[in-house]
Design an enzyme around this catalytic site. Sequence first.
Site, PDB file in Angstrom:
ATOM      1  CE  LYS A  59      -3.857  -2.161   2.483  1.00 59.84           C
ATOM      2  NZ  LYS A  59      -4.656  -2.144   3.724  1.00 59.84           N
ATOM      3  CB  CYS A  78      -1.799   0.515   8.504  1.00 56.57           C
ATOM      4  SG  CYS A  78      -0.829   1.765   9.349  1.00 56.57           S
ATOM      5  CG  ASP A  79      -3.598  -5.297   5.544  1.00 54.67           C
ATOM      6  OD1 ASP A  79      -4.398  -4.852   4.702  1.00 54.67           O
ATOM      7  OD2 ASP A  79      -3.679  -6.432   6.041  1.00 54.67           O
ATOM      8  CB  SER A  80      -5.718  -4.485  10.811  1.00 57.60           C
ATOM      9  OG  SER A  80      -5.066  -3.328  11.269  1.00 57.60           O
ATOM     10  N   GLY A 115       0.128  -4.618  10.390  1.00 56.62           N
ATOM     11  CA  GLY A 115       1.404  -4.319   9.745  1.00 56.62           C
ATOM     12  C   GLY A 115       1.528  -2.837   9.457  1.00 56.62           C
TER      13      GLY A 115
END
Length: 212
Positions: A59, A78-80, A115
């Site tokens: 991203k 970010c990635d959850s 992340g």
Amino acid sequence: MPDLSLVLASASPARREVLRSAGIEPIVRVSDVDEDAIAEALPPGTPPRQVVIELARAKAHHIAATAELPAECVVVGCDSMLLVDDVLQGKPHTPEVARARWGEMAGRSADLITGHCVLRMSAGAVTAESVDCSATTVHFAKPDAAELDAYIATGEPLQVAGAFTLDGLGGWFVDRIEGDPSSVIGIGLPLLRRLLGDVGLTIAQLWRHPPA
């Protein structure tokens, strides 16, 4: 140092509000990377923490390469995902999947892994990068059938990792957490502070409205 902006590579209003409440007014640039395709392209057996880091990195780099950005900025991706029984769960998208997810996690605990990727940029070029992830254990309540029907009907759990929020309606069904609450919302302030330090920046350089 020239004016420095934080560019948030996310459409998440929750992430934006976490930053705003912490004194940073982000510039939002939405990445349209195919998260499922990126995850599927990773080698089999890639650890869950690395999966969310790679998604966050994709991203951030997509925005760094394609968006019109200030000359001096830091891009944050970010990635959850929720780790339940060693299986990563992202956004359910449909009521049926959301209901099945809650059937698996109600009354239990799971780890929300987020992340983070921080890119420091100057004149359109990435000059430094730092990545990591945070994990927070979430202990879920057991909503009754009527509560779960009402929650799913709001649409909120369909578009969030793990089919729940901490800062929204889903907070009624979280008994407690162990870890960083901002990370559960989608962007961990303690981790972001460290990653900014890794690329030579301080949070004070990004504050737009420092606390009185």
